[in-house]
Design a protein around this motif. Structure first.
Motif, PDB file in Angstrom:
ATOM      1  N   TYR A 155       5.264  10.655  -2.502  1.00 51.59           N
ATOM      2  CA  TYR A 155       3.825  10.734  -2.244  1.00 51.59           C
ATOM      3  C   TYR A 155       3.378   9.762  -1.150  1.00 51.59           C
TER       4      TYR A 155
ATOM      5  N   SER B  41       1.597   8.797 -10.520  1.00 50.59           N
ATOM      6  CA  SER B  41       2.493   9.783  -9.909  1.00 50.59           C
ATOM      7  C   SER B  41       2.318  11.152 -10.547  1.00 50.59           C
TER       8      SER B  41
ATOM      9  N   ALA C  54      -0.677  12.633  -9.120  1.00 52.57           N
ATOM     10  CA  ALA C  54      -0.414  13.100  -7.754  1.00 52.57           C
ATOM     11  C   ALA C  54       0.321  14.429  -7.781  1.00 52.57           C
ATOM     12  N   ARG C  55       1.267  14.577  -8.716  1.00 53.70           N
ATOM     13  CA  ARG C  55       2.019  15.825  -8.855  1.00 53.70           C
ATOM     14  C   ARG C  55       1.081  16.994  -9.173  1.00 53.70           C
TER      15      ARG C  55
ATOM     16  N   LEU D  69      -3.410  10.928  -4.801  1.00 49.33           N
ATOM     17  CA  LEU D  69      -2.818  11.224  -3.497  1.00 49.33           C
ATOM     18  C   LEU D  69      -3.344  10.286  -2.417  1.00 49.33           C
ATOM     19  N   GLU D  70      -4.644   9.972  -2.473  1.00 46.43           N
ATOM     20  CA  GLU D  70      -5.227   9.047  -1.488  1.00 46.43           C
ATOM     21  C   GLU D  70      -4.684   7.639  -1.661  1.00 46.43           C
TER      22      GLU D  70
ATOM     23  N   PHE E 172      -1.734   6.744  -2.888  1.00 44.21           N
ATOM     24  CA  PHE E 172      -0.358   6.712  -2.395  1.00 44.21           C
ATOM     25  C   PHE E 172      -0.300   6.836  -0.870  1.00 44.21           C
ATOM     26  N   ALA E 173      -1.192   7.632  -0.288  1.00 43.28           N
ATOM     27  CA  ALA E 173      -1.217   7.765   1.179  1.00 43.28           C
ATOM     28  C   ALA E 173      -1.588   6.431   1.825  1.00 43.28           C
TER      29      ALA E 173
ATOM     30  N   GLY F 118      -1.846  17.206  -8.025  1.00 43.39           N
ATOM     31  CA  GLY F 118      -2.748  17.395  -6.898  1.00 43.39           C
ATOM     32  C   GLY F 118      -4.031  16.578  -6.980  1.00 43.39           C
ATOM     33  N   ASP F 119      -4.058  15.573  -7.863  1.00 49.10           N
ATOM     34  CA  ASP F 119      -5.254  14.742  -8.020  1.00 49.10           C
ATOM     35  C   ASP F 119      -5.549  13.977  -6.722  1.00 49.10           C
ATOM     36  N   ARG F 120      -6.761  14.130  -6.235  1.00 47.00           N
ATOM     37  CA  ARG F 120      -7.133  13.557  -4.937  1.00 47.00           C
ATOM     38  C   ARG F 120      -7.073  12.026  -4.934  1.00 47.00           C
TER      39      ARG F 120
END
Length: 197
Positions: free
Chosen positions: A145, A96, A99-100, A107-108, A110-111, A102-104
């Protein structure tokens, strides 16, 4: 609330159902294994033996698997420092934090988890038509996220009339929910009706 679906996202994915104001136990007390609904028949093998369970994506172990896959690592291989705790174990909190920033990769991951969580929630909305879907457990802290991908799937898959009337919220007790629930259960034992033989 009289009709509620609870999802607990932790090491695995658990759940609970309240229908008509009553907790659903099922014939053998196993109702609510919501983490084992299939969201991708071609997905990874779950610990239960099936493929593509929700738990394989939206739990801590599922997120670890997604990270390993994206990094091309074999299961159980050491992970990069930012996403492990002081003992070297995978950390949703660490992911997390990434992700905060902006780590790709984070983020991927969690998406993807949110995508499959949304598929499951859409099914639960259509099956149970609840007033409320509550998401708890340690992974629920990463809901911000996952929310966009999750809600896209809910909107695309669930009946509009059902989804528009239900709220999807994070559990108010957070990680304390299990402890509070255990204390409540000890103080208020469930009286089960005896079955006729």
């Amino acid at each position: 609330r009289r009709d509620v679906v609870l999802l607990t996202l932790g090491t695995g994915v658990g759940g609970g159902l309240i229908v008509g104001g009553k907790l659903v136990h099922g014939r053998s007390g196993m109702a609510g294994e919501l983490g084992h609904v299939t969201v991708n028949p071609d997905g990874p093998r779950c610990d239960c033996g099936a493929n593509g369970c929700l738990e394989s994506y939206a739990s801590a172990s599922g997120l670890r698997g997604l990270v390993e896959q994206r990094l091309g690592l074999s299961p159980g291989a050491p992970l990069p420092a930012p996403i492990v705790d002081s003992e070297g174990n995978f950390s949703v909190r660490g992911l997390s934090a990434q992700a905060r920033r902006g780590d790709r990769l984070a983020l991927e991951a969690f998406a993807t988890a949110g995508y499959y969580l949304g598929i499951a929630i859409a099914a639960f909305l259509d099956i149970f038509n609840p007033e409320l879907i509550v998401i708890g457990g340690g992974v629920a802290g990463a809901l911000p996220y996952m929310r966009k991908a999750m809600m896209t799937q809910v909107r695309e898959r669930a009946f509009t009339a059902v989804a528009s009337q239900a709220k999807i919220v994070r559990a108010a007790l957070g990680p304390r929910g299990g402890v509070v629930g255990a204390a409540y259960a000890a103080l208020h034992p469930v009286k089960r009706a005896r079955r006729a033989r």
